[in-house]
Design a protein around this motif. Structure first.
Motif, short mmCIF file in Angstrom:
data_model
loop_
_atom_site.label_atom_id
_atom_site.label_comp_id
_atom_site.label_asym_id
_atom_site.label_seq_id
_atom_site.Cartn_x
_atom_site.Cartn_y
_atom_site.Cartn_z
N LYS A 295 47.18 102.66 70.24
CA LYS A 295 47.21 103.70 69.38
C LYS A 295 47.59 105.18 69.76
O LYS A 295 48.28 105.91 69.31
N LYS B 153 38.48 96.77 74.99
CA LYS B 153 39.40 97.57 74.80
C LYS B 153 39.02 98.93 74.90
O LYS B 153 39.54 99.86 75.45
N GLU C 92 48.39 96.46 59.67
CA GLU C 92 47.83 96.96 58.81
C GLU C 92 48.55 96.67 57.22
O GLU C 92 48.35 97.48 56.34
N THR D 108 38.93 95.74 62.87
CA THR D 108 39.17 96.50 63.83
C THR D 108 40.00 95.97 64.97
O THR D 108 40.02 94.91 65.25
N LYS D 109 40.99 96.84 65.60
CA LYS D 109 41.91 96.23 66.53
C LYS D 109 41.29 96.73 67.91
O LYS D 109 41.96 96.37 68.91
N PRO E 147 49.49 105.80 62.98
CA PRO E 147 49.57 104.68 63.80
C PRO E 147 49.12 103.32 63.15
O PRO E 147 48.28 103.48 62.44
N VAL E 148 50.00 102.28 63.15
CA VAL E 148 49.97 101.29 62.32
C VAL E 148 49.90 99.91 63.03
O VAL E 148 50.97 99.70 63.90
N GLU F 235 30.26 99.59 60.91
CA GLU F 235 30.30 99.21 62.45
C GLU F 235 28.96 98.78 62.90
O GLU F 235 27.81 99.12 62.26
N GLN G 29 40.16 104.97 56.95
CA GLN G 29 38.58 105.10 57.61
C GLN G 29 38.64 106.62 57.83
O GLN G 29 37.51 107.27 58.02
N ALA H 87 45.42 104.37 59.73
CA ALA H 87 45.85 103.66 58.33
C ALA H 87 44.91 102.85 57.78
O ALA H 87 45.27 102.49 56.59
N ASP H 88 43.64 102.61 58.13
CA ASP H 88 42.79 101.87 57.46
C ASP H 88 41.99 102.36 56.48
O ASP H 88 40.73 101.89 55.96
N ARG I 139 36.62 99.96 56.99
CA ARG I 139 37.95 99.90 57.20
C ARG I 139 38.19 98.97 55.81
O ARG I 139 37.26 98.09 55.25
N1 UDP Z 1 46.25 101.05 66.10
C1 UDP Z 1 47.35 101.02 66.95
N2 UDP Z 1 47.42 100.46 67.87
C2 UDP Z 1 46.63 99.57 68.40
C3 UDP Z 1 45.33 99.51 67.94
C4 UDP Z 1 45.09 100.25 66.46
O1 UDP Z 1 48.21 101.84 66.46
O2 UDP Z 1 46.81 98.82 69.24
C5 UDP Z 1 45.88 101.90 65.00
C6 UDP Z 1 45.50 100.94 63.74
O3 UDP Z 1 46.56 100.54 63.00
C7 UDP Z 1 44.51 102.17 62.84
C8 UDP Z 1 44.13 103.07 64.15
O4 UDP Z 1 45.01 102.65 65.41
O5 UDP Z 1 45.41 102.66 62.05
C9 UDP Z 1 42.69 102.75 64.35
O6 UDP Z 1 42.47 101.37 64.77
P1 UDP Z 1 40.91 100.63 64.44
O7 UDP Z 1 40.79 101.02 62.73
O8 UDP Z 1 41.48 99.23 64.54
O9 UDP Z 1 40.06 101.20 65.27
P2 UDP Z 1 38.37 101.87 64.80
O10 UDP Z 1 38.61 102.60 63.52
O11 UDP Z 1 37.81 100.36 64.79
O12 UDP Z 1 38.02 102.38 66.09
#
Ligand code: UDP
Ligand code: MG
Length: 315
Positions: free
Chosen positions: A76, A213, A15, A207-208, A11-12, A130, A100, A97-98, A202
């Motif tokens: 996501k 959310k 990014e 972070t998204k 999921p992107v 984090e 992580q 995609a990041d 990341r």
């Molecule tokens: N992502 C997505 N749609 C969204 C938010 C995030 O496809 O609305 C993707 C984002 O590109 C990444 C993955 O979901 O590949 C995880 O997101 P993020 O790293 O922001 O979340 P965290 O690791 O902080 O929980």
């Protein structure tokens, strides 16, 4: 012999800077996985940066790269769902995609799968970069989930996981709107194994997922995996009515039948309060009964299959 195909769903969402490094890391991993073909499915979840262009340049250069673009940001969970639906591999791996979710772990996931696991879950032991809020929130989420959910989830379970084709097929039959991929996969069952990893910070960008959310996602996850919050009012009502009933009866006898023989001197307002609490208990129980009906609607409308089949033979 034909090589097995591994689908990787990514999921992107904004990014752009991570797409190429991720692709590079995946190519590196694949240099040790020559027994398998890959299919990289990038799902662009309505990015408003150049993520789409970055992936499309990969599509031109590598026929193993596939691209899906959403009309807007759906989140996501929806992006992962679309990727799994589009996948054709013998196994499907979900990957952020990041970076992580370390791609270096992929061979290990595949080894477990080849040994018979149908779901191999990446269990995060540490999350670098984090903040305290996120770590605390995540701790709280996993613990509430473990306490109230009807399906198990260990602390640290992530979306970084491999699922067998049979699991992907079953997953594609789930139709609910409010969804969390990992808890749905857990609900499906199948033979599960765990692989632990430490998540690095990341690579680029932010972070998204805002706290807001994430809280919403956690709440939806609770209510779609547990009916306990709904039944709570009923339980509370029963407890309140039971105890205030006992107190009420005792006070009634002491005061009016035995003429305050124990000299409790229960005042009129105290008696009123007892009656009040008793009635509140009854109201809560009534809510609990309504909740049972809502629970019924909830299970019916979530449209989950009644059972999940692994295999059918000789039909
Ligand atoms: N992502 C997505 N749609 C969204 C938010 C995030 O496809 O609305 C993707 C984002 O590109 C990444 C993955 O979901 O590949 C995880 O997101 P993020 O790293 O922001 O979340 P965290 O690791 O902080 O929980
Ligand atoms: Mg991340």
């Amino acid at each position: 012999m034909k090589k097995k195909l591994i689908s990787i769903v990514i999921p992107v969402y904004n990014e752009a800077e991570n797409v190429l490094p991720l692709y590079g890391a995946l190519r590196d991993v694949w240099s040790q996985l020559s027994d398998y073909d890959y299919e990289l499915i990038f799902v662009n979840d309505g990015s408003n940066d150049t993520s789409g262009k970055a992936v499309q340049s990969l599509v031109l250069a590598d026929k193993g790269v596939k691209y899906i673009e959403f009309s807007r940001n759906f989140g996501k969970e929806m992006a992962t769902t679309a990727g799994i639906e589009a996948s054709t591999g013998d196994a499907v791996i979900m990957l952020d995609a990041d970076l992580q979710h370390p791609p270096q772990l992929i061979p290990e996931l595949i080894v477990r799968w080849e040994r018979g696991a149908e779901v191999v879950v990446g269990l995060r032991t540490r999350n670098h970069g984090e903040g305290l809020t996120k770590r605390g929130g995540s701790w709280l989420f996993y613990h509430i989930m473990a306490a109230i959910s009807e399906t198990d989830m260990l602390a640290g379970e992530t979306d970084f996981r491999l699922i067998d084709r049979t699991v992907a097929t079953a997953f594609n039959n789930l139709s609910e709107q409010k969804r969390m991929t990992r808890s749905l996969i857990n609900w499906l069952g199948f033979k599960k194994e765990y692989v632990t990893f430490e998540a690095p910070a990341r690579l680029h960008g932010e972070t998204k997922y805002s706290t807001n959310k994430l809280t919403r996602l956690a709440l939806y996850s609770f209510i779609s995996n547990s009916l306990l919050p709904l039944r709570m009012a009923g339980y509370l009502g029963m407890t309140v009515t039971f105890f205030s009933g006992i107190v009420g009866i005792t006070v009634f006898f002491e005061r009016y039948v035995f003429n305050d023989a124990l000299h409790w001197h229960v005042s009129g307002s105290a008696q009123l309060a007892i009656i009040d609490v008793f009635l509140i208990g009854i109201v809560l129980m009534a809510l609990g009964i309504v909740a049972l009906y809502i629970e019924n609607i909830h299970t019916e409308t979530s449209g989950r299959p009644l059972y999940v089949v692994r295999k059918r033979e000789n039909f």
